[in-house]
Design a protein around this motif. Structure first.
Motif, PDB file in Angstrom:
ATOM      1  N   ALA A   1      28.974 -15.335  13.163  1.00 48.17           N
ATOM      2  CA  ALA A   1      27.690 -15.470  13.251  1.00 48.17           C
ATOM      3  C   ALA A   1      26.702 -14.500  12.272  1.00 48.17           C
ATOM      4  N   ALA A   2      27.382 -13.280  11.893  1.00 44.42           N
ATOM      5  CA  ALA A   2      26.546 -12.456  11.111  1.00 44.42           C
ATOM      6  C   ALA A   2      26.755 -13.068   9.569  1.00 44.42           C
ATOM      7  N   GLN A   3      27.732 -13.674   9.367  1.00 44.51           N
ATOM      8  CA  GLN A   3      27.827 -14.349   7.809  1.00 44.51           C
ATOM      9  C   GLN A   3      26.837 -15.610   7.875  1.00 44.51           C
ATOM     10  N   LEU A   4      26.805 -16.597   9.050  1.00 45.97           N
ATOM     11  CA  LEU A   4      26.114 -17.516   9.198  1.00 45.97           C
ATOM     12  C   LEU A   4      24.326 -17.143   9.067  1.00 45.97           C
ATOM     13  N   ALA A   5      24.252 -16.059   9.737  1.00 47.49           N
ATOM     14  CA  ALA A   5      22.834 -15.606   9.696  1.00 47.49           C
ATOM     15  C   ALA A   5      22.279 -15.021   8.104  1.00 47.49           C
ATOM     16  N   PHE A   6      23.501 -14.680   7.794  1.00 47.08           N
ATOM     17  CA  PHE A   6      23.198 -14.061   6.280  1.00 47.08           C
ATOM     18  C   PHE A   6      22.898 -15.020   5.313  1.00 47.08           C
ATOM     19  N   ASP A   7      23.715 -16.159   5.442  1.00 50.00           N
ATOM     20  CA  ASP A   7      23.310 -17.127   4.586  1.00 50.00           C
ATOM     21  C   ASP A   7      22.031 -17.916   4.784  1.00 50.00           C
ATOM     22  N   THR A   8      21.215 -17.647   6.054  1.00 48.93           N
ATOM     23  CA  THR A   8      19.854 -18.187   6.201  1.00 48.93           C
ATOM     24  C   THR A   8      18.818 -16.844   5.945  1.00 48.93           C
ATOM     25  N   GLY A   9      19.322 -15.832   5.644  1.00 43.19           N
ATOM     26  CA  GLY A   9      18.450 -14.870   5.221  1.00 43.19           C
ATOM     27  C   GLY A   9      18.242 -13.626   5.873  1.00 43.19           C
ATOM     28  N   VAL A  10      19.004 -13.751   7.097  1.00 48.54           N
ATOM     29  CA  VAL A  10      19.034 -12.508   8.052  1.00 48.54           C
ATOM     30  C   VAL A  10      20.122 -11.765   7.932  1.00 48.54           C
ATOM     31  N   VAL A  11      19.970 -10.395   7.856  1.00 48.68           N
ATOM     32  CA  VAL A  11      20.972  -9.311   8.003  1.00 48.68           C
ATOM     33  C   VAL A  11      21.202  -8.783   9.124  1.00 48.68           C
ATOM     34  N   LEU A  12      22.141  -8.845   9.884  1.00 47.45           N
ATOM     35  CA  LEU A  12      22.614  -8.794  11.290  1.00 47.45           C
ATOM     36  C   LEU A  12      23.419  -7.270  10.986  1.00 47.45           C
TER      37      LEU A  12
END
Length: 585
Positions: A344-355
């Motif tokens: 999920a962190a990687q998918l969020a990163f791909d959309t511009g969000v750094v978890l």
């Protein structure tokens, strides 16, 4: 009165959820308290580490890994003009180059339609008047040039081109070129400004877009550099090719151009968060920062409340699920949740969000380890209690087992006797079959338990005769074909009577009943099995049944002598009987 155990009720099921899982239902309050303590401890570990920034290098390293997993994304609106090894070799001019050469580069870029020119070379000290004038005139003729500096006064003043007044007169700007590295020494972020002077990336983006960049796009004055990929991802051309006119105009037109030293010998190389083993040249770092600023800082940190929520949920995962699933499944689920969160962190990163990644995983690990430790301690305590009563329980189980076995054996013998009484065999055929089959199984190498089971099961070999009509079973004359058909049916009928039992003894008896009339050569019944297709218990019983029948007197024949019977058995070895079984006999 029948007890619940006698009625088939499982005591552990009777105890309710959690029984047999380390603590009984009676200890549910204690179990709940320990789970709560473990969960609170795990949450505390994650939150304290997060708020204290316990391992910033590890968390920053996870961002680098996310860059690597995302892969390279080559930008189309930024290009680097690199003073590379080729430029140093072809131009054969000692570094730093004469400023007239920099002037020529600026003029060519302006003529080719560069959107903005960011010069990552510092011009803070004067050289010769002719060289300085050539550079100044080129900058003045290409409005919007941004020049780098690492020397900034308290109010944003610089010494670039002789000071802020000269810069303003030339329609140029200065930008602070320095970056702050993370604890591991890698560049990950850039600032909006330093001592009131916009950074080189911000000044370059403002020059390209023609408008100021708001500080609201920065978190505490800085932002993640959205690196397009590892070193070499940003398009680049050689400085010498630019000077000599070998760079196509379309490679420059409409793009922000960053000029600077890319040759390793010029020592402007930096570690970045792209996880590449090779350092990235300073101008390419600046180009990535410029691209990030041009696009409004697309990479943003997730809000702090979300990080806290993830830590809390991660700390609760294992302690809560263990109560329902048990420690092994809860641990496996925790591993799965950790992997899912990383994804999920990687998918969020791909959309511009750094978890935040490492601190929730730390809480998850603490909760899982704590749960395992508590469950291990609880199970050790439970086993200690059980061990105190082990002698009593063992004796009780042994007595019950003996009673059950005795009852089972009695039932087997009574069933077998019922079939035997219909066949006018008043001798001790069943007991002889049991003893002979057991001894033969031992001779063939089976262990004592298996041999005993085959011997006991063999007494039911003819249980199917209960279904054979009396007119056939008690017939004194020769059998016709229909009589033989009815008699042969006893093998399948007996197996069907014994089928579908959970008892190993009954399953062996079913096998013997079904196969003791099969022949080694495939000529037997009911299935025509041959060779080792016939189960070993059936092959053993076949030999013993025929031998005992030959040695016994029947209404239709006298008893054979032992030698005659054995001669017949040996004669039929390999056709009727398994040769190995005959040899053992």
């Amino acid at each position: 009165m029948a007890t619940e155990r006698d009625a088939g009720v499982d005591p552990e099921k009777r105890a309710g959820p959690g029984a047999g899982d380390g603590l009984s239902a009676a200890d549910a309050p204690l179990r709940a308290r320990t789970s709560a303590i473990v969960a609170l401890g795990a949450i505390a570990v994650g939150l304290i580490a997060y708020l204290a920034g316990a391992w910033p290098g590890l968390e920053d390293g996870s961002v680098g890994l996310r860059f690597a997993l995302r892969g390279a994304q080559r930008p189309a609106d930024v290009v680097v003009v690199g003073i590379d090894d080729r430029s140093l070799e072809q131009l054969r001019i000692r570094w730093p180059f004469p400023r007239s050469l920099d002037a020529k580069a600026i003029e060519r870029l302006h003529d080719d339609g560069a959107r903005a020119i960011v010069y990552d070379v510092q011009f803070t000290q004067p050289t010769t008047p002719s060289q300085d004038d050539a550079l100044y005139e080129a900058i003045e003729g290409a409005p919007g040039v941004v020049l780098a500096t690492s020397e900034v006064g308290q109010n944003g003043e610089t010494e670039v081109l002789g000071g802020n007044a000269n810069l303003a007169a030339a329609h140029a700007r200065a930008g602070a070129a320095d970056f702050e590295a993370d604890p591991a020494g890698a560049i990950q972020r850039y600032r909006h400004s330093i001592s009131g002077l916009p950074t080189l990336a911000v000044a370059g983006a403002e020059a390209a877009n023609g408008r100021r960049m708001s500080t609201s796009a920065f978190e505490d004055g800085s932002a993640w550099i959205d690196f397009r990929g590892p070193p070499g991802t940003v398009p680049s051309v050689s400085f010498s090719d630019l000077i000599e006119g070998h760079v196509p105009k379309e490679a420059i037109a409409g793009k922000v151009v960053v000029i600077g030293a890319t040759s390793p010998v010029l020592q402007d190389m930096h570690a970045t968060s792209t996880t590449s083993g090779a350092p990235m040249p300073g101008p390419e770092v600046q180009a990535n920062a410029v691209w990030t600023a041009l696009h409004g800082n697309p990479l943003r940190s997730a809000p702090g409340w979300l990080a806290v929520l993830c830590i809390v949920l991660a700390g609760l995962a294992a302690p809560l699920t263990e109560r329902r699933l048990g420690v092994l499944r809860a641990s496996a689920l925790a591993l799965a949740l950790g992997a899912a969160y990383a994804l999920a962190a990687q998918l969020a990163f791909d959309t511009g969000v750094v978890l935040v990644v490492t601190y929730p995983l730390a809480a998850l690990l603490a909760g899982t380890v704590g749960t395992v430790i508590v469950c291990y301690a609880a199970e050790s305590w439970r086993r200690e209690l059980v061990a105190r009563y082990a002698g009593v329980l063992e004796r009780t189980v042994r007595e019950r087992t003996a009673e059950l076995l005795e009852t089972q054996h009695e039932i087997v013998h009574r069933l077998a006797r019922a079939a035997e009484l219909r066949d006018e065999d008043t001798g001790h055929h069943l007991e002889r079959m049991r003893n002979l089959c057991e001894r033969l199984a031992l001779e063939l190498g089976l262990d004592a338990g298996e041999a005993e089971q085959i011997g006991l099961a063999s007494v039911l070999h003819d249980i199917g005769k209960l279904g054979v009509p009396d007119k056939v079973l008690l017939k004194r004359g020769e059998f016709d074909e229909s009589d033989w058909e009815a008699m042969r049916g006893h093998a399948g009928a007996g197996a069907d009577m014994l089928a579908d039992s959970a008892s190993p003894l009954m399953r062996t008896a079913e096998t013997i009943a079904r196969t003791h009339h099969e022949r080694w050569d495939g000529g037997g019944y009911p299935a025509g099995l041959a060779g080792t297709e016939i189960p070993l218990p059936g092959r053993i019983c076949a030999v013993c049944d025929v031998l005992d029948a030959l040695l016994s007197e029947r209404p239709y024949k006298p008893a054979w002598t032992f030698d005659e019977a054995m001669a017949k058995i040996v004669h039929d070895s390999g056709s009727h009987f398994d040769p190995d079984v005959v040899a053992a006999l």
